[in-house]
Design a protein around this motif. Sequence first.
Motif, PDB file in Angstrom:
ATOM      1  N   ASP A  80       0.811  -1.216   0.000  1.00  0.00           N
ATOM      2  CA  ASP A  80       0.000   0.000   0.000  1.00  0.00           C
ATOM      3  C   ASP A  80       0.846   1.268   0.000  1.00  0.00           C
ATOM      4  O   ASP A  80       0.327   2.384   0.080  1.00  0.00           O
ATOM      5  CB  ASP A  80      -0.954   0.008   1.197  1.00  0.00           C
ATOM      6  N   GLY A  81       2.179   1.096  -0.079  1.00  0.00           N
ATOM      7  CA  GLY A  81       3.069   2.247  -0.113  1.00  0.00           C
ATOM      8  C   GLY A  81       3.520   2.729   1.245  1.00  0.00           C
ATOM      9  O   GLY A  81       4.352   3.637   1.345  1.00  0.00           O
ATOM     10  N   LYS A  82       2.991   2.146   2.308  1.00  0.00           N
ATOM     11  CA  LYS A  82       3.373   2.543   3.659  1.00  0.00           C
ATOM     12  C   LYS A  82       4.655   1.825   4.072  1.00  0.00           C
ATOM     13  O   LYS A  82       4.971   0.740   3.582  1.00  0.00           O
ATOM     14  CB  LYS A  82       2.251   2.207   4.658  1.00  0.00           C
ATOM     15  N   VAL A  83       5.367   2.435   5.007  1.00  0.00           N
ATOM     16  CA  VAL A  83       6.575   1.822   5.548  1.00  0.00           C
ATOM     17  C   VAL A  83       6.184   0.717   6.516  1.00  0.00           C
ATOM     18  O   VAL A  83       5.153   0.807   7.192  1.00  0.00           O
ATOM     19  CB  VAL A  83       7.436   2.885   6.260  1.00  0.00           C
ATOM     20  N   GLY A  84       6.985  -0.323   6.565  1.00  0.00           N
ATOM     21  CA  GLY A  84       6.724  -1.431   7.489  1.00  0.00           C
ATOM     22  C   GLY A  84       6.750  -1.001   8.941  1.00  0.00           C
ATOM     23  O   GLY A  84       7.019   0.166   9.253  1.00  0.00           O
ATOM     24  N   PRO A  85       6.479  -1.917   9.867  1.00  0.00           N
ATOM     25  CA  PRO A  85       6.391  -1.577  11.295  1.00  0.00           C
ATOM     26  C   PRO A  85       7.699  -0.982  11.825  1.00  0.00           C
ATOM     27  O   PRO A  85       8.787  -1.499  11.573  1.00  0.00           O
ATOM     28  CB  PRO A  85       6.087  -2.924  11.963  1.00  0.00           C
ATOM     29  N   TYR A  86       7.554   0.125  12.542  1.00  0.00           N
ATOM     30  CA  TYR A  86       8.720   0.806  13.116  1.00  0.00           C
ATOM     31  C   TYR A  86       8.232   1.636  14.298  1.00  0.00           C
ATOM     32  O   TYR A  86       7.214   2.324  14.192  1.00  0.00           O
ATOM     33  CB  TYR A  86       9.382   1.717  12.076  1.00  0.00           C
ATOM     34  N   PRO A  87       8.941   1.607  15.429  1.00  0.00           N
ATOM     35  CA  PRO A  87       8.472   2.328  16.628  1.00  0.00           C
ATOM     36  C   PRO A  87       8.773   3.821  16.568  1.00  0.00           C
ATOM     37  O   PRO A  87       9.665   4.331  17.238  1.00  0.00           O
ATOM     38  CB  PRO A  87       9.266   1.656  17.753  1.00  0.00           C
ATOM     39  N   GLY A  88       8.032   4.534  15.740  1.00  0.00           N
ATOM     40  CA  GLY A  88       8.245   5.972  15.617  1.00  0.00           C
ATOM     41  C   GLY A  88       8.315   6.380  14.157  1.00  0.00           C
ATOM     42  O   GLY A  88       7.880   5.658  13.270  1.00  0.00           O
ATOM     43  N   ASP A  89       8.873   7.544  13.905  1.00  0.00           N
ATOM     44  CA  ASP A  89       8.996   8.082  12.555  1.00  0.00           C
ATOM     45  C   ASP A  89      10.279   7.553  11.931  1.00  0.00           C
ATOM     46  O   ASP A  89      11.383   7.933  12.327  1.00  0.00           O
ATOM     47  CB  ASP A  89       9.023   9.609  12.625  1.00  0.00           C
ATOM     48  N   VAL A  90      10.166   6.694  10.936  1.00  0.00           N
ATOM     49  CA  VAL A  90      11.340   6.069  10.335  1.00  0.00           C
ATOM     50  C   VAL A  90      12.220   7.105   9.627  1.00  0.00           C
ATOM     51  O   VAL A  90      13.410   6.877   9.431  1.00  0.00           O
ATOM     52  CB  VAL A  90      10.906   4.958   9.343  1.00  0.00           C
ATOM     53  N   TRP A  91      11.661   8.270   9.269  1.00  0.00           N
ATOM     54  CA  TRP A  91      12.426   9.296   8.572  1.00  0.00           C
ATOM     55  C   TRP A  91      12.956  10.383   9.497  1.00  0.00           C
ATOM     56  O   TRP A  91      13.529  11.372   9.017  1.00  0.00           O
ATOM     57  CB  TRP A  91      11.568   9.942   7.480  1.00  0.00           C
ATOM     58  N   HIS A  92      12.773  10.223  10.798  1.00  0.00           N
ATOM     59  CA  HIS A  92      13.147  11.303  11.715  1.00  0.00           C
ATOM     60  C   HIS A  92      14.621  11.688  11.580  1.00  0.00           C
ATOM     61  O   HIS A  92      14.962  12.864  11.409  1.00  0.00           O
ATOM     62  CB  HIS A  92      12.854  10.915  13.165  1.00  0.00           C
ATOM     63  N   TYR A  93      15.503  10.712  11.669  1.00  0.00           N
ATOM     64  CA  TYR A  93      16.938  11.010  11.625  1.00  0.00           C
ATOM     65  C   TYR A  93      17.312  11.687  10.317  1.00  0.00           C
ATOM     66  O   TYR A  93      18.042  12.689  10.303  1.00  0.00           O
ATOM     67  CB  TYR A  93      17.764   9.733  11.805  1.00  0.00           C
ATOM     68  N   SER A  94      16.810  11.167   9.202  1.00  0.00           N
ATOM     69  CA  SER A  94      17.163  11.704   7.888  1.00  0.00           C
ATOM     70  C   SER A  94      16.699  13.146   7.739  1.00  0.00           C
ATOM     71  O   SER A  94      17.451  14.020   7.283  1.00  0.00           O
ATOM     72  CB  SER A  94      16.533  10.843   6.791  1.00  0.00           C
TER      73      SER A  94
END
Length: 305
Positions: free
Chosen positions: A177-191
């Motif tokens: 569906d275009g969503k990112v897989g399971p991750y505890p938080g914002d997967v793009w935060h660091y980037s």
Amino acid sequence: MNTSLRPQRLRRVQLAVPGSSEKMIRKAAASDADHVFLDLEDAVAPSQKVEARKNVVEALNTLDWGKKTRCVRINDLSTKYTYEDIITVVSGARENVDTLMLTKVKSVSDVLFADTLLRQLEETLGLTKRIGLEALIEEVEGLQNVEEIAKSCDRLEALIFGMGDFSASMGVLIKPDGKVGPYPGDVWHYSRFRMVMACRAAGIDPVDGPYADFRDPEGYTEECSRSLTLGCVGKWALHPAQIPLAIDVFTPDADVVSRARKLAAAYDEASKQGLGAINFEGTVVDLASIRMFGAILKQADLIGM
């Protein structure tokens, strides 16, 4: 590096438009977006690249763009299209193009290539306006080199985080569906955080990239709020429906702007009297407070609030 050469532009929302679609380009010119980029890269099939350049030049020269920033996203340096994209667009549109958006930027040399070619074109064509650059950080190498890229040249005005290609470059799990897989938080935060920090250190604009599901206004608005909180000045829109959502999030509240201006004026008056901190209507105001208001007041000034 002469940063005073960079014009200040409003980038609350950057609308993406395929350079191969004359209909969508006309709608974009009439939209409320602050910034429109006519795409010669991902949105255009290889067989349509040359024709899309002609469409883009024609649109830049003939349509009424109002106060919008007129940008063209070119193909990346790993392709055979890059230099002809730049030469054709700049030679054809001349002063009617404001910025070029570089894609898949990996190192300083990518930016300097475009800077050098633009300088030569501007001199050869006798252009009266300097064309700016914007760069997409969407490869792992780009993020690794983001600090150097942000400071690469004074023609560079903004960096954009492109999470789509970046997820492929990183091997991030993307569901059907275009969503990112399971991750505890914002997967793009660091980037995003790292890119914003690099931009602020270099004095250029950080912009957040796309949110693909234009039928999910709540999700898009949440992403706008996250990037605003981190220090971004705006976000991409892949569909006109996203334009008012981004404008709403990235436009400061009028009451907040009014109070910030009052605090700044009160502090300025107090500093003339040798005071380093004051109590203004129940709020302690010092130099750090004024610096915190800076981004809000700059955005308000650009908007004309």
